[in-house]
Design a protein around this motif. Structure first.
Motif, short mmCIF file in Angstrom:
data_model
loop_
_atom_site.label_atom_id
_atom_site.label_comp_id
_atom_site.label_asym_id
_atom_site.label_seq_id
_atom_site.Cartn_x
_atom_site.Cartn_y
_atom_site.Cartn_z
N ALA A 115 66.24 64.31 55.07
CA ALA A 115 66.00 63.16 56.29
C ALA A 115 64.80 63.71 56.97
O ALA A 115 65.19 64.65 56.99
CB ALA A 115 66.72 62.70 56.74
N ALA A 116 64.24 62.98 57.46
CA ALA A 116 63.00 63.30 58.44
C ALA A 116 63.39 62.94 59.67
O ALA A 116 63.46 62.08 60.49
CB ALA A 116 61.93 63.32 58.30
N VAL A 117 63.50 64.49 60.46
CA VAL A 117 63.97 63.88 62.32
C VAL A 117 62.68 64.39 62.79
O VAL A 117 62.38 65.90 62.88
CB VAL A 117 65.52 63.93 62.64
CG1 VAL A 117 65.60 64.20 63.93
CG2 VAL A 117 66.38 63.80 61.87
N ARG A 137 65.99 59.61 53.04
CA ARG A 137 67.27 58.55 52.79
C ARG A 137 67.39 58.66 54.44
O ARG A 137 67.72 57.27 54.49
CB ARG A 137 68.60 59.71 52.54
CG ARG A 137 68.77 60.50 51.64
CD ARG A 137 69.03 59.24 50.66
NE ARG A 137 69.20 60.07 48.79
CZ ARG A 137 70.35 60.04 48.78
NH1 ARG A 137 71.40 59.81 49.16
NH2 ARG A 137 69.77 60.78 47.61
N ALA A 138 66.25 59.06 54.99
CA ALA A 138 66.82 58.10 56.97
C ALA A 138 65.56 58.66 57.67
O ALA A 138 64.41 60.28 56.91
CB ALA A 138 67.43 59.26 56.97
N ARG A 157 60.57 53.99 52.18
CA ARG A 157 62.48 53.48 51.50
C ARG A 157 63.30 54.02 52.07
O ARG A 157 64.88 53.61 50.87
CB ARG A 157 61.72 54.67 50.34
CG ARG A 157 60.55 54.37 49.42
CD ARG A 157 60.48 55.42 48.28
NE ARG A 157 60.87 55.65 47.48
CZ ARG A 157 60.96 56.99 46.29
NH1 ARG A 157 60.16 57.26 46.82
NH2 ARG A 157 62.10 57.07 45.79
N CYS A 158 63.47 54.14 52.52
CA CYS A 158 64.72 53.58 53.48
C CYS A 158 64.98 53.68 55.01
O CYS A 158 63.86 52.92 56.12
CB CYS A 158 65.03 55.82 53.77
SG CYS A 158 63.05 56.49 55.12
N ALA A 185 57.59 43.60 59.51
CA ALA A 185 56.30 42.70 58.29
C ALA A 185 56.69 43.50 56.85
O ALA A 185 56.47 42.94 56.05
CB ALA A 185 55.48 43.05 59.12
N ALA A 186 57.05 44.58 57.19
CA ALA A 186 57.54 45.89 55.51
C ALA A 186 58.47 45.80 55.82
O ALA A 186 58.43 46.21 54.59
CB ALA A 186 56.74 47.35 56.70
N GLY A 187 59.59 44.34 55.98
CA GLY A 187 60.88 44.72 54.82
C GLY A 187 62.14 46.07 55.39
O GLY A 187 62.34 46.21 54.49
N VAL A 188 61.04 46.87 56.23
CA VAL A 188 62.48 48.38 56.39
C VAL A 188 63.40 47.63 57.32
O VAL A 188 63.24 46.93 58.16
CB VAL A 188 60.89 49.43 57.15
CG1 VAL A 188 61.82 50.40 57.74
CG2 VAL A 188 60.02 49.64 56.60
N ASP A 189 64.51 48.59 56.88
CA ASP A 189 65.98 48.85 57.48
C ASP A 189 65.30 49.36 58.79
O ASP A 189 65.47 50.59 58.91
CB ASP A 189 67.13 49.35 56.79
CG ASP A 189 68.15 49.23 57.34
OD1 ASP A 189 68.38 48.60 58.39
OD2 ASP A 189 68.90 49.70 56.75
#
Length: 255
Positions: A115-117, A137-138, A157-158, A185-189
């Motif tokens: 993950a990237a924070v 993953r996030a 993708r996350c 618009a990109a459909g990101v969660d």
């Protein structure tokens, strides 16, 4: 009893020799990993302590460098480096990929569970890795509601979580609205948490040098933002299967 360990790692990026801080959890097994990015001033003990805290939770954590081992306490010098950087997605991605390569090369890292924070500039770099299609993953950011090049957010993708202060003049309401519109618009969660009354860099402890206008520490929201980061990781990047099962039960709405 074995404990968390740390070491300094040097690596090239952006024409500089970066100096990161790697924190390893106890044990010898592979673990999920977190790429941790600092505010525009650069890597400091604040991010090193956060990486250590993540290692105590069971993650491999790399707090990466922005300025070749330097901490830019002069606001003018910081802006002179960060403003052009933030307007150049390819440079940001280069810095991010170089650090990600170091993290993936660590034998304790599970390369498929990262993950990237990031905070400020470091958070913007994490988002650019997502826009570059990196398998994360996030992505969690604070003070980094920065939009990217048109259409590239569709490559994320996350899940993405972003935190921002309601009174942050740098990440303005218009800017965060543009960011959430891009994610939608990109459909990101995606999720956005607005911390009421907080300024820019509200998560960062007070510093003993000048800062740009609009910066201020908010102790209560700083604690909340850290908990939000930990919750994001627990949901999307659990350390153990047991943790995943427990988190899954907690996230199931009671009926």
């Amino acid at each position: 009893m074995t404990t968390m360990t740390t070491r300094t790692v040097a690596y090239p990026a952006d024409g500089l020799t970066m100096v990161g801080h790697l924190a390893l959890p106890a044990g010898t097994d592979r673990r999920p990993a977190v790429l941790l990015g600092p505010e525009g001033m650069g890597l400091s003990d604040v991010e090193r302590r956060r990486a250590d805290a993540l290692a105590e939770l069971g993650y491999v954590a790399l707090a990466f460098d922005l300025h070749g081992g330097r901490y830019l306490s002069d606001p003018e010098e910081m802006l002179a480096r960060c403003v052009p950087l933030l307007s150049d997605p390819d440079r940001m991605r280069g810095i991010g990929h170089a650090a990600l390569d170091v993290l993936r090369a660590e034998p304790r890292t599970d390369p498929d569970r990262i993950a990237a924070v990031g905070y400020g500039t470091g958070g913007a770099i994490g988002l650019e890795l997502g826009r570059d299609g990196v398998n994360l993953r996030a992505i969690g950011t604070v003070n980094a509601t920065i939009t990217g090049r048109p259409g590239e957010a569709a490559r994320i993708r996350c899940p993405v979580w972003a935190g921002v202060g309601s009174e942050d003049p740098i990440m303005s309401p218009a800017q965060r609205n543009a960011f959430t519109a891009e994610m939608q618009a990109a459909g990101v969660d995606w999720r956005l948490t607005v911390y009421g009354g907080a300024l820019h860099a509200f998560h960062h402890p007070p510093v003993d040098h000048p800062t740009v206008p609009g910066v201020g520490h908010h102790p209560q929201h700083a604690r909340r933002a850290w908990r939000d980061v930990v919750d994001l990781l627990a949901e999307c990047l659990p350390v153990t299967e047991d943790q995943s099962e427990v988190q899954g039960r907690l996230l199931t709405e009671p009926r």
